[in-house]
Design a protein around this motif. Structure first.
Motif, PDB file in Angstrom:
ATOM      1  N   GLU A  16     -34.459 -52.166 -41.468  1.00  0.00           N
ATOM      2  CA  GLU A  16     -35.845 -51.258 -41.856  1.00  0.00           C
ATOM      3  C   GLU A  16     -36.675 -51.907 -42.933  1.00  0.00           C
ATOM      4  OE1 GLU A  16     -38.288 -48.752 -44.004  1.00  0.00           O
ATOM      5  OE2 GLU A  16     -36.216 -49.206 -44.458  1.00  0.00           O
ATOM      6  N   VAL A  17     -35.905 -52.457 -44.086  1.00  0.00           N
ATOM      7  CA  VAL A  17     -36.475 -52.805 -45.274  1.00  0.00           C
ATOM      8  C   VAL A  17     -37.424 -54.206 -44.769  1.00  0.00           C
ATOM      9  CG1 VAL A  17     -34.657 -54.348 -46.069  1.00  0.00           C
ATOM     10  CG2 VAL A  17     -36.439 -53.253 -47.677  1.00  0.00           C
ATOM     11  N   ILE A  18     -36.892 -55.102 -43.746  1.00  0.00           N
ATOM     12  CA  ILE A  18     -37.682 -56.070 -43.681  1.00  0.00           C
ATOM     13  C   ILE A  18     -38.914 -55.798 -42.824  1.00  0.00           C
ATOM     14  CG2 ILE A  18     -37.646 -58.347 -42.375  1.00  0.00           C
ATOM     15  CD1 ILE A  18     -34.573 -58.657 -43.071  1.00  0.00           C
ATOM     16  N   THR A  19     -38.610 -54.971 -41.884  1.00  0.00           N
ATOM     17  CA  THR A  19     -40.063 -54.487 -41.127  1.00  0.00           C
ATOM     18  C   THR A  19     -40.827 -53.710 -41.716  1.00  0.00           C
ATOM     19  OG1 THR A  19     -38.687 -52.576 -40.165  1.00  0.00           O
ATOM     20  CG2 THR A  19     -38.439 -54.481 -38.733  1.00  0.00           C
ATOM     21  N   ARG A  20     -40.391 -53.084 -42.905  1.00  0.00           N
ATOM     22  CA  ARG A  20     -41.224 -52.164 -43.581  1.00  0.00           C
ATOM     23  C   ARG A  20     -41.981 -53.385 -44.708  1.00  0.00           C
ATOM     24  NH1 ARG A  20     -39.150 -50.045 -48.643  1.00  0.00           N
ATOM     25  NH2 ARG A  20     -37.225 -49.612 -47.360  1.00  0.00           N
ATOM     26  N   TYR A  21     -41.546 -54.375 -45.104  1.00  0.00           N
ATOM     27  CA  TYR A  21     -42.401 -55.198 -45.775  1.00  0.00           C
ATOM     28  C   TYR A  21     -43.040 -56.318 -44.742  1.00  0.00           C
ATOM     29  CZ  TYR A  21     -43.293 -59.982 -47.226  1.00  0.00           C
ATOM     30  OH  TYR A  21     -44.059 -61.020 -47.259  1.00  0.00           O
ATOM     31  N   LEU A  22     -42.636 -56.535 -43.553  1.00  0.00           N
ATOM     32  CA  LEU A  22     -43.490 -57.403 -42.655  1.00  0.00           C
ATOM     33  C   LEU A  22     -44.570 -56.424 -42.276  1.00  0.00           C
ATOM     34  CD1 LEU A  22     -40.720 -59.071 -40.760  1.00  0.00           C
ATOM     35  CD2 LEU A  22     -42.289 -60.268 -42.361  1.00  0.00           C
ATOM     36  N   GLY A  23     -44.569 -55.314 -41.985  1.00  0.00           N
ATOM     37  CA  GLY A  23     -45.804 -54.234 -41.827  1.00  0.00           C
ATOM     38  C   GLY A  23     -46.664 -54.136 -42.727  1.00  0.00           C
ATOM     39  N   ALA A  24     -46.181 -53.893 -43.851  1.00  0.00           N
ATOM     40  CA  ALA A  24     -47.166 -53.612 -44.915  1.00  0.00           C
ATOM     41  C   ALA A  24     -47.723 -54.800 -45.350  1.00  0.00           C
ATOM     42  CB  ALA A  24     -46.416 -53.111 -46.178  1.00  0.00           C
ATOM     43  N   TYR A 103     -39.464 -66.975 -42.236  1.00  0.00           N
ATOM     44  CA  TYR A 103     -39.345 -65.909 -43.446  1.00  0.00           C
ATOM     45  C   TYR A 103     -37.632 -65.938 -43.494  1.00  0.00           C
ATOM     46  CZ  TYR A 103     -44.203 -64.723 -43.326  1.00  0.00           C
ATOM     47  OH  TYR A 103     -45.377 -64.879 -43.345  1.00  0.00           O
ATOM     48  N   ARG A 104     -37.051 -66.446 -44.465  1.00  0.00           N
ATOM     49  CA  ARG A 104     -35.599 -66.221 -44.957  1.00  0.00           C
ATOM     50  C   ARG A 104     -35.274 -65.311 -45.725  1.00  0.00           C
ATOM     51  NH1 ARG A 104     -33.205 -70.442 -42.362  1.00  0.00           N
ATOM     52  NH2 ARG A 104     -34.588 -72.125 -41.575  1.00  0.00           N
ATOM     53  N   PHE A 105     -34.730 -64.089 -45.325  1.00  0.00           N
ATOM     54  CA  PHE A 105     -34.544 -62.939 -46.053  1.00  0.00           C
ATOM     55  C   PHE A 105     -33.029 -63.056 -46.566  1.00  0.00           C
ATOM     56  CE2 PHE A 105     -38.076 -61.701 -43.493  1.00  0.00           C
ATOM     57  CZ  PHE A 105     -38.748 -60.870 -44.412  1.00  0.00           C
ATOM     58  N   THR A 106     -32.751 -62.528 -47.672  1.00  0.00           N
ATOM     59  CA  THR A 106     -31.483 -62.336 -48.334  1.00  0.00           C
ATOM     60  C   THR A 106     -31.843 -60.989 -49.036  1.00  0.00           C
ATOM     61  OG1 THR A 106     -30.936 -64.426 -48.857  1.00  0.00           O
ATOM     62  CG2 THR A 106     -29.602 -62.774 -49.876  1.00  0.00           C
ATOM     63  N   LEU A 107     -30.799 -59.988 -48.655  1.00  0.00           N
ATOM     64  CA  LEU A 107     -30.862 -58.440 -48.822  1.00  0.00           C
ATOM     65  C   LEU A 107     -29.774 -58.295 -49.734  1.00  0.00           C
ATOM     66  CD1 LEU A 107     -31.155 -56.867 -45.218  1.00  0.00           C
ATOM     67  CD2 LEU A 107     -33.159 -57.927 -46.898  1.00  0.00           C
ATOM     68  N   SER A 108     -29.945 -57.352 -50.710  1.00  0.00           N
ATOM     69  CA  SER A 108     -28.935 -56.540 -51.674  1.00  0.00           C
ATOM     70  C   SER A 108     -29.385 -55.259 -52.115  1.00  0.00           C
ATOM     71  CB  SER A 108     -28.940 -57.323 -52.903  1.00  0.00           C
ATOM     72  OG  SER A 108     -28.226 -57.161 -53.772  1.00  0.00           O
ATOM     73  N   ILE A 112     -35.035 -56.219 -50.544  1.00  0.00           N
ATOM     74  CA  ILE A 112     -34.979 -57.803 -50.186  1.00  0.00           C
ATOM     75  C   ILE A 112     -34.756 -58.668 -51.739  1.00  0.00           C
ATOM     76  CG2 ILE A 112     -36.708 -59.741 -49.654  1.00  0.00           C
ATOM     77  CD1 ILE A 112     -38.264 -57.507 -48.044  1.00  0.00           C
ATOM     78  N   LYS A 113     -33.729 -59.112 -51.654  1.00  0.00           N
ATOM     79  CA  LYS A 113     -33.555 -60.005 -53.138  1.00  0.00           C
ATOM     80  C   LYS A 113     -33.945 -61.244 -52.971  1.00  0.00           C
ATOM     81  CE  LYS A 113     -30.781 -60.573 -56.616  1.00  0.00           C
ATOM     82  NZ  LYS A 113     -31.009 -59.864 -58.020  1.00  0.00           N
ATOM     83  N   THR A 114     -34.061 -62.137 -51.993  1.00  0.00           N
ATOM     84  CA  THR A 114     -34.897 -63.172 -51.863  1.00  0.00           C
ATOM     85  C   THR A 114     -35.541 -63.381 -50.617  1.00  0.00           C
ATOM     86  OG1 THR A 114     -32.973 -64.487 -51.249  1.00  0.00           O
ATOM     87  CG2 THR A 114     -33.142 -64.706 -53.481  1.00  0.00           C
TER      88      THR A 114
END
Length: 119
Positions: A16-24, A103-108, A112-114
Motif C-alpha cells: 500500500e505505501v508504494i501504491t500510495r506514493y505512486l498514485g500521489a 522504480y526500485r523500492f526498499t521499505l522499512s 519507503i526507505k530508499t
C-alpha cells in the motif's frame, strides 16, 4: 541487499505505501507522496541523490513542475518483503519523449526507505 530471485507480481499486489506514493506522485500530490517516505529516506533519480524529507520534498516539487508526462505502471516485481521494483512507461515533453523506468523500492517500518529510479 536482497538475495532472492525477484518474483513477478500483479501491480495491484504492491504494498500500500508504494501504491500510495505512486498514485500521489502521478497526480502531483506532494504532501501525500512525501508522507510515504521514511524521514531519513533517500531518492536517487537522474543520477542525483536526495536525502531526508526536505530534499525529497524539493525533488517531488521540481519533478512535478519540470515536465508534463503520462505514466503507466507496466510491471511489478518482489524480491522479498522489503524490496520491490515497479516498471513505468513514461511519455511526455522531457528529452527523448519516451522512456521505461524502474522504480526500485526498499521499505522499512512500513515506509519507503530508499527509491532508485533508473532506466
Amino acid at each position: 541487499m536482497p538475495t532472492d530471485q525477484p518474483q513477478h507480481i500483479a501491480p495491484d499486489a504492491l504494498p500500500e505505501v508504494i501504491t500510495r506514493y505512486l498514485g500521489a506522485h502521478r497526480v502531483r500530490d506532494t504532501a501525500t507522496a512525501l508522507g510515504a517516505f521514511h524521514p531519513d529516506a533517500t531518492v536517487t533519480d537522474d543520477g542525483k541523490t536526495h536525502q531526508g524529507a526536505p530534499a525529497i520534498e524539493t525533488w517531488l516539487t521540481r519533478s512535478a513542475s519540470e515536465y508534463t508526462y503520462t505514466t503507466e505502471l507496466t510491471e511489478a516485481w518482489k524480491t522479498d518483503p522489503d524490496h520491490y521494483v515497479a516498471t513505468h512507461h513514461l511519455e511526455g515533453n522531457f528529452p527523448g519523449g519516451v522512456v521505461d523506468l524502474q522504480y526500485r523500492f526498499t521499505l522499512s517500518g512500513g515506509r519507503i526507505k530508499t527509491l532508485v529510479i533508473e532506466p
